[in-house]
Scaffold this motif. Structure first.
Motif, PDB file in Angstrom:
ATOM      1  N   THR A 127       0.857  -1.180   0.000  1.00 51.68           N
ATOM      2  CA  THR A 127       0.000   0.000   0.000  1.00 51.68           C
ATOM      3  C   THR A 127       0.901   1.241   0.000  1.00 51.68           C
ATOM      4  O   THR A 127       2.129   1.149   0.176  1.00 51.68           O
ATOM      5  N   VAL A 128       0.295   2.401  -0.176  1.00 54.62           N
ATOM      6  CA  VAL A 128       1.059   3.652  -0.190  1.00 54.62           C
ATOM      7  C   VAL A 128       1.808   3.841   1.126  1.00 54.62           C
ATOM      8  O   VAL A 128       2.993   4.198   1.146  1.00 54.62           O
ATOM      9  N   LYS A 129       1.145   3.610   2.256  1.00 54.38           N
ATOM     10  CA  LYS A 129       1.779   3.795   3.559  1.00 54.38           C
ATOM     11  C   LYS A 129       2.857   2.740   3.808  1.00 54.38           C
ATOM     12  O   LYS A 129       3.900   3.035   4.389  1.00 54.38           O
ATOM     13  N   GLU A 130       2.612   1.514   3.387  1.00 54.28           N
ATOM     14  CA  GLU A 130       3.621   0.459   3.546  1.00 54.28           C
ATOM     15  C   GLU A 130       4.871   0.788   2.731  1.00 54.28           C
ATOM     16  O   GLU A 130       5.992   0.576   3.197  1.00 54.28           O
ATOM     17  N   PHE A 131       4.669   1.316   1.540  1.00 52.86           N
ATOM     18  CA  PHE A 131       5.801   1.711   0.695  1.00 52.86           C
ATOM     19  C   PHE A 131       6.605   2.818   1.383  1.00 52.86           C
ATOM     20  O   PHE A 131       7.835   2.782   1.430  1.00 52.86           O
ATOM     21  N   ALA A 132       5.894   3.816   1.919  1.00 56.14           N
ATOM     22  CA  ALA A 132       6.563   4.931   2.603  1.00 56.14           C
ATOM     23  C   ALA A 132       7.316   4.441   3.839  1.00 56.14           C
ATOM     24  O   ALA A 132       8.433   4.898   4.130  1.00 56.14           O
TER      25      ALA A 132
ATOM     26  N   ARG B 238      17.169   4.676   6.365  1.00 60.21           N
ATOM     27  CA  ARG B 238      17.822   4.759   7.687  1.00 60.21           C
ATOM     28  C   ARG B 238      18.287   3.370   8.112  1.00 60.21           C
ATOM     29  O   ARG B 238      18.290   3.047   9.297  1.00 60.21           O
ATOM     30  N   GLN B 239      18.701   2.580   7.131  1.00 56.72           N
ATOM     31  CA  GLN B 239      19.098   1.189   7.354  1.00 56.72           C
ATOM     32  C   GLN B 239      20.156   1.084   8.446  1.00 56.72           C
ATOM     33  O   GLN B 239      21.137   1.822   8.450  1.00 56.72           O
ATOM     34  N   GLY B 240      19.917   0.169   9.400  1.00 60.43           N
ATOM     35  CA  GLY B 240      20.864  -0.025  10.492  1.00 60.43           C
ATOM     36  C   GLY B 240      20.622   0.893  11.672  1.00 60.43           C
ATOM     37  O   GLY B 240      21.258   0.762  12.716  1.00 60.43           O
ATOM     38  N   GLU B 241      19.685   1.813  11.535  1.00 61.16           N
ATOM     39  CA  GLU B 241      19.384   2.781  12.596  1.00 61.16           C
ATOM     40  C   GLU B 241      18.053   2.409  13.261  1.00 61.16           C
ATOM     41  O   GLU B 241      17.060   2.162  12.580  1.00 61.16           O
ATOM     42  N   VAL B 242      18.056   2.369  14.574  1.00 55.65           N
ATOM     43  CA  VAL B 242      16.821   2.068  15.296  1.00 55.65           C
ATOM     44  C   VAL B 242      15.913   3.296  15.247  1.00 55.65           C
ATOM     45  O   VAL B 242      16.291   4.379  15.698  1.00 55.65           O
ATOM     46  N   LEU B 243      14.702   3.121  14.683  1.00 55.29           N
ATOM     47  CA  LEU B 243      13.769   4.236  14.531  1.00 55.29           C
ATOM     48  C   LEU B 243      12.669   4.133  15.574  1.00 55.29           C
ATOM     49  O   LEU B 243      11.912   3.152  15.602  1.00 55.29           O
ATOM     50  N   PRO B 244      12.552   5.126  16.456  1.00 55.89           N
ATOM     51  CA  PRO B 244      11.472   5.098  17.456  1.00 55.89           C
ATOM     52  C   PRO B 244      10.115   5.271  16.792  1.00 55.89           C
ATOM     53  O   PRO B 244       9.995   5.814  15.696  1.00 55.89           O
ATOM     54  N   ARG B 245       9.087   4.807  17.465  1.00 50.70           N
ATOM     55  CA  ARG B 245       7.738   4.900  16.915  1.00 50.70           C
ATOM     56  C   ARG B 245       7.333   6.339  16.648  1.00 50.70           C
ATOM     57  O   ARG B 245       6.598   6.627  15.699  1.00 50.70           O
ATOM     58  N   SER B 246       7.793   7.263  17.497  1.00 50.60           N
ATOM     59  CA  SER B 246       7.446   8.678  17.315  1.00 50.60           C
ATOM     60  C   SER B 246       7.989   9.215  15.991  1.00 50.60           C
ATOM     61  O   SER B 246       7.314   9.987  15.301  1.00 50.60           O
ATOM     62  N   LEU B 247       9.198   8.803  15.623  1.00 52.71           N
ATOM     63  CA  LEU B 247       9.779   9.259  14.358  1.00 52.71           C
ATOM     64  C   LEU B 247       9.021   8.664  13.176  1.00 52.71           C
ATOM     65  O   LEU B 247       8.734   9.361  12.193  1.00 52.71           O
ATOM     66  N   ILE B 248       8.698   7.374  13.258  1.00 51.28           N
ATOM     67  CA  ILE B 248       7.941   6.726  12.176  1.00 51.28           C
ATOM     68  C   ILE B 248       6.587   7.396  12.014  1.00 51.28           C
ATOM     69  O   ILE B 248       6.137   7.661  10.888  1.00 51.28           O
ATOM     70  N   ALA B 249       5.936   7.714  13.133  1.00 51.91           N
ATOM     71  CA  ALA B 249       4.612   8.349  13.073  1.00 51.91           C
ATOM     72  C   ALA B 249       4.686   9.709  12.386  1.00 51.91           C
ATOM     73  O   ALA B 249       3.838  10.046  11.547  1.00 51.91           O
ATOM     74  N   SER B 250       5.699  10.503  12.713  1.00 51.45           N
ATOM     75  CA  SER B 250       5.810  11.837  12.129  1.00 51.45           C
ATOM     76  C   SER B 250       6.221  11.794  10.665  1.00 51.45           C
ATOM     77  O   SER B 250       5.756  12.599   9.858  1.00 51.45           O
ATOM     78  N   GLN B 251       7.098  10.846  10.303  1.00 49.15           N
ATOM     79  CA  GLN B 251       7.617  10.784   8.935  1.00 49.15           C
ATOM     80  C   GLN B 251       6.638  10.139   7.961  1.00 49.15           C
ATOM     81  O   GLN B 251       6.523  10.571   6.816  1.00 49.15           O
ATOM     82  N   VAL B 252       5.942   9.091   8.394  1.00 55.82           N
ATOM     83  CA  VAL B 252       5.074   8.335   7.488  1.00 55.82           C
ATOM     84  C   VAL B 252       3.612   8.774   7.598  1.00 55.82           C
ATOM     85  O   VAL B 252       2.916   8.899   6.588  1.00 55.82           O
ATOM     86  N   TRP B 253       3.145   9.038   8.815  1.00 59.52           N
ATOM     87  CA  TRP B 253       1.741   9.390   9.013  1.00 59.52           C
ATOM     88  C   TRP B 253       1.532  10.884   9.254  1.00 59.52           C
ATOM     89  O   TRP B 253       0.411  11.347   9.358  1.00 59.52           O
ATOM     90  N   ASP B 254       2.625  11.625   9.380  1.00 62.51           N
ATOM     91  CA  ASP B 254       2.562  13.068   9.622  1.00 62.51           C
ATOM     92  C   ASP B 254       1.691  13.386  10.831  1.00 62.51           C
ATOM     93  O   ASP B 254       0.808  14.248  10.801  1.00 62.51           O
ATOM     94  N   MET B 255       1.940  12.636  11.930  1.00 65.86           N
ATOM     95  CA  MET B 255       1.155  12.849  13.143  1.00 65.86           C
ATOM     96  C   MET B 255       2.050  12.684  14.357  1.00 65.86           C
ATOM     97  O   MET B 255       3.133  12.103  14.296  1.00 65.86           O
TER      98      MET B 255
END
Length: 225
Positions: free
Chosen positions: A152-157, A165-182
């Protein structure tokens, strides 16, 4: 890096070839348009330098043949014709730069290096990879090995973010802001659900797992040894 020069003027062609070889490039020099197109289509080059007026085929025709064959190799035109219409025609056919004779070799070298850097960045940006996973940004396609994966579009993003950011641990807050803009709400499990669904498509059918959970921190995409 390997460069093809198609130039029928003996002195100019030899001058360019010698200067580029001294600059550390591998150079093929052709003086005929027909032979030039043959080499352009059958050999792998990092850059092609074309004169416009050539015996056999013109520089325009060579460029047309290169682009019709689907090759996106950078092409630089050298010509004594300093007409706006000529420059426009070259750019419309897919030329990357245009240098009018006579020119200083230092300027030619600077333009070549700029085009080569631009081409490298472009190729790096178009395809993201990890192990046998490949994400094609231009075609919006994802595959692992020979298997095409529909997202899906969101899965692709989300996958694009993890790969960039391969190899970097991404917190949920960063994923939420970058992919869901929230802003991330700890009471919602939208991130965990999305990652779980992506894992099903990306990892479940493969021995090598790429998406990993780091408890209390977030998620990371990496190839574990």
């Amino acid at each position: 890096m390997k460069i093809l020069v198609v130039e029928d003027e003996l002195k100019t062609g030899s001058y360019i070839q010698q200067g580029l070889v001294e600059g550390g490039f591998v150079v093929d020099l052709e003086r005929d348009g027909t032979n030039g197109l043959h080499y352009a289509l059958t050999e792998a080059y990092d850059l092609i330098i074309l004169d416009v007026m050539l015996p056999g085929l013109s520089g325009w025709q060579i460029l047309e043949g290169i682009r019709k064959a689907g090759k996106d190799v950078p092409v630089l035109f050298l010509t004594a014709r300093d007409h706006v219409d000529d420059r426009v025609k070259g750019l419309e056919l897919g030329a990357d730069d245009y240098l009018v004779k006579p020119f200083a070799f230092s300027e030619l070298l600077a333009r070549i290096r700029t085009l080569l850097r631009r081409g490298t960045r472009s190729k790096e940006a178009e395809i993201l990879r990890a192990a046998d996973l490949e994400l094609d940004l231009l075609r919006r396609r994802v595959s692992r090995g020979s298997k095409r994966i529909e997202l899906t579009v969101k899965e692709f993003a989300l996958l694009e973010l993890l790969l960039r950011r391969q190899g970097e641990v991404l917190p949920r807050s960063l994923i939420a802001s970058q992919v869901w803009d929230m802003n991330f709400d700890s009471d919602t499990n939208v991130i965990d659900v999305a990652v779980r669904r992506l894992r099903v498509k990306i990892d479940d059918d493969f021995d090598t797992k790429l998406i990993h959970t780091v408890r209390g921190m977030g998620y990371v995409l990496e190839v574990e040894s």
